[in-house]
Design an enzyme around this catalytic site. Structure first.
Site, short mmCIF file in Angstrom:
data_model
loop_
_atom_site.label_atom_id
_atom_site.label_comp_id
_atom_site.label_asym_id
_atom_site.label_seq_id
_atom_site.Cartn_x
_atom_site.Cartn_y
_atom_site.Cartn_z
N LYS A 1 3.07 4.46 -1.23
CA LYS A 1 2.94 5.39 -2.37
C LYS A 1 4.15 6.31 -2.33
O LYS A 1 4.02 7.50 -2.01
CB LYS A 1 1.67 6.25 -2.25
CG LYS A 1 0.36 5.47 -2.14
CD LYS A 1 -0.19 5.55 -0.78
CE LYS A 1 -1.58 4.97 -0.62
NZ LYS A 1 -1.99 3.83 -1.35
N HIS B 1 0.81 -1.23 0.00
CA HIS B 1 0.00 0.00 0.00
C HIS B 1 0.84 1.28 0.00
O HIS B 1 0.29 2.38 0.07
CB HIS B 1 -0.91 -0.03 1.24
CG HIS B 1 -2.14 0.82 1.12
ND1 HIS B 1 -2.43 1.84 2.00
CD2 HIS B 1 -3.14 0.81 0.20
CE1 HIS B 1 -3.57 2.41 1.64
NE2 HIS B 1 -4.03 1.80 0.57
N ASP C 1 17.21 9.58 -7.52
CA ASP C 1 18.68 9.67 -7.38
C ASP C 1 19.15 9.35 -5.97
O ASP C 1 20.15 9.93 -5.49
CB ASP C 1 19.16 11.08 -7.78
CG ASP C 1 18.96 11.34 -9.27
OD1 ASP C 1 18.79 10.37 -10.03
OD2 ASP C 1 18.96 12.53 -9.65
#
Lengths: 229, 229
Positions: free
Chosen positions: B152, B150, B157
């Site tokens: 996000k 779940h 870099d």
């Protein structure tokens, strides 16, 4: 006389040097910004008994089969919520976790000012704790102006932000891969406080209840305290 | 002679004082930790044409009806993703937003190393961009060990963290109440990098493909490049 003068000048130089070093140290200490408290929690969390967090004065009275006295991601999260001394603003899509509900009710019993904002659809599903909170007299509103009110954040005492991917549900805590950031960084706390205040005002039921007054037969049978505020 | 001596000592003192002040300024500048870049974006975002971000060298060639040259929460997010010069690690539950897919493909064409991790269930639904990414040769894996992967978040870099409540979908960007934190604070970036690395290794298909080899009739008909790596 010239020799005495030299000694005095050198002595003054030494005193000035030592004072400068001390001043430099003090300035560096004062001017260096303190690092804001920051913690990242990952889930799923191990499950452990939370009684020592909810009732720290009566340890080990619990007989549940969960491990006792163990610190986990979830216990850290509950501790952070329970650290509120004046206010707690909660803005979460889904709120069905009973331990987190207990934490909010505990704060309520301590006189902490609590505001809860949630998604309108999720608040009505089976297991949602929004009704429990409202019946306890906690001010809970539902967002009505978007597809989903998908935030998952809370602000403790206007200074500690708790935010991430974690909804306040049992599945999120025990089964999902989730993250929660806990931070006092004002550059992060300030925008979330502003967002909460904006959403809270836009979710004021006084703005929309008159637009959709239910017919008498549709009125909820729950106690009168189970209503938005 | 004594007068000349006094002038010399006072002169030396003035020089020493000015050097000390300069040294103090330099030390304060060097020792004061720089504030990490931090930005918070809220959604839903206004919609605007992104052509000037994807192709900054050919401005205003687009004839779409969206406003042009407007900075929005979404354009800020796309800019951050496109700022990658060496690597991009993406770890999101849902990835169906075609503009974000285009951003990842653009980075791929620039030679940026890309790894994408997503939820196993969501990756297979209609509209998911995971197949598009794989067919472009991008390494995309699916989490298999939890109810929902779940998260996000993404890391640019190895130094810039993008995280929040926002799934990489059109609804999240255009319709939901969502938040995204963009930060270079190493206290936040480091744990997310570690989490990504751990999930990436645990989602290595070499660990589980042999356990569930499909029967010949069940094998997918998609091109051979549309596969985990």
């Amino acid at each position: 006389m010239s020799g005495m003068w030299t000694v005095k000048v050198v002595g003054l130089g030494v005193v000035a040097l030592s004072l400068s070093v001390e001043l430099l140290g003090w300035l560096l200490h004062r001017l260096r910004p303190k690092r804001a408290r920051t913690e990242v929690l990952f889930f799923p969390s191990e499950m452990a008994c939370l009684e020592h967090i909810f009732a720290p004065s009566s340890p080990q009275s619990c007989c549940c089969p969960l491990p006792h006295g163990v610190e986990t991601s979830f216990s850290r999260l509950v501790r952070c919520i329970l650290s509120a001394s004046s206010s707690l603003d909660v803005c979460v899509f889904a709120f069905s976790n009973m331990d987190l509900c207990q934490a909010v009710l505990t704060l309520r019993s301590r006189g902490v000012t609590i505001r809860v904002l949630c998604d309108k659809d999720y608040s009505a599903i089976h297991g949602s704790q929004i009704g429990v909170l409202r019946r306890a007299g906690i001010c809970a509103r539902c967002d009505v102006g978007s597809v989903y009110m998908h935030h998952k954040f809370a602000v403790v005492d206007n200074r500690l932000l708790i935010t991430g991917s974690l909804n306040w549900t049992m599945t999120a805590v025990q089964s999902n891969k989730e993250n929660v950031i806990i931070t006092e960084d004002p550059d992060l706390v300030r925008p979330f406080l502003k967002e909460f205040q904006s959403l809270w005002l836009h979710s004021d039921p006084a703005q929309y209840l008159h637009l959709s007054d239910p017919k008498p037969a549709d009125k909820p049978t729950t106690p009168s305290t189970d209503k938005p505020c």
